[in-house]
Enzyme design. Structure first.
Site: not given
Length: 282
Positions: A52, A100, A102, A176, A200
């Site tokens: 995962r 910084r 995006h 969930e 998930l």
């Protein structure tokens, strides 16, 4: 003895461990994480967790920083350095350090942090939960550190004297919990939501489905509503840190008889036997 962490290839004292303020995990939540429970040198469902972890990295296009065998070598060494017999390993990988912006940075190397913490398996203690609106993004199948909606849900549950918050979306459907998978039992069958982008894919969830099959307990991977949960004979949460936690109250409604039911008990015992077998055989 002070705790030791593994940060970008070095074993460091927790008190002096540092990452850059320009790390993208810090500035953007541009990172993933994984949690693996261990008892001694048995790392519960480690391969599933590492699968995962690598899938999450792939989905975010973050390079894998270490081969899994090398990563687990450092995990084992870190456990011994911290002298912890039972607990969990927390692994976090960000896209790395860069000014910084995006856009994905060119040439940045992933930041890898591994921390070991002492924690025993939680007991089979019945809990109350509440339901809350699901305000998360639409890729909950990626285990990212973007957890603010989960944090707010867990805090709200705490303020309502509840153990967990089950998240409710369109059609009053429960997806969930804030940090767990949700289960109910109706007419002797286990129900849990299917693995879509909305939840998930819990590694403990997957293990419980396998154990249920061994125990001849039918499992239906199908969404259920709040009304279904109210009418359930049993309910419980599952997660790596708390494999099976019985739910005996949802909001102000008692579930079933108000005590952990026979299927929950049976599945919990099957899970404990699985861990004991792992300890014996490694």
């Amino acid at each position: 003895m002070s705790r030791v962490a593994f940060v970008d290839g070095a074993y460091v004292d927790m008190a002096s461990a540092r990452i850059s303020i320009e790390d993208r995990g810090f500035q953007f939540g541009d990172s993933i994480y994984e949690v693996i429970h261990f008892v001694g040198d048995f790392y519960v469902d480690a391969e599933g967790h590492l699968d995962r972890l690598e899938r999450s990295l792939l989905e975010l296009k973050i390079p894998v920083p270490l081969p899994r065998a090398t990563l687990m070598m450092h995990v084992r060494h870190l456990r011994r350095k911290n002298r912890i017999q039972e607990g969990f390993v927390y692994i976090q990988i960000s896209r790395g350090q860069a000014p910084r912006n995006h856009l994905f940075p060119v040439g940045a190397s992933p930041t890898l942090v591994v921390v070991i913490k002492r924690q025993l398996f939680t007991s089979f203690e019945p809990k109350k939960i509440i339901t809350l609106p699901d305000t998360r993004w639409k890729r909950c199948d990626i285990k990212t550190t973007n957890l603010l909606p989960n944090v707010l849900a867990k805090q709200k549950a705490f303020e309502e004297n509840a153990f967990e918050g089950w998240l409710v979306g369109e059609g009053d459907v429960i997806s969930e919990g804030s940090l767990s998978n949700a289960w109910i039992v109706k007419e002797g069958r286990l129900y849990t939501a299917p693995t879509t982008c909305n939840i998930l894919g819990g590694i403990t969830r997957k293990r419980l489905i396998m154990l249920a099959a061994q125990e001849k307990i039918p499992v239906v991977e199908k969404s259920f509503t709040v009304k279904d949960a109210y009418q359930a004979e049993e309910a419980f949460n599952s997660s790596s840190n708390a494999p099976l936690t019985p739910v005996v109250q949802i909001n102000d409604r008692k579930i079933g008889t108000g005590v952990p039911g026979p299927i929950s008990r049976r599945l919990h015992q099957a899970y404990l036997r699985f861990v004991e077998d792992g300890l014996r055989h490694g």
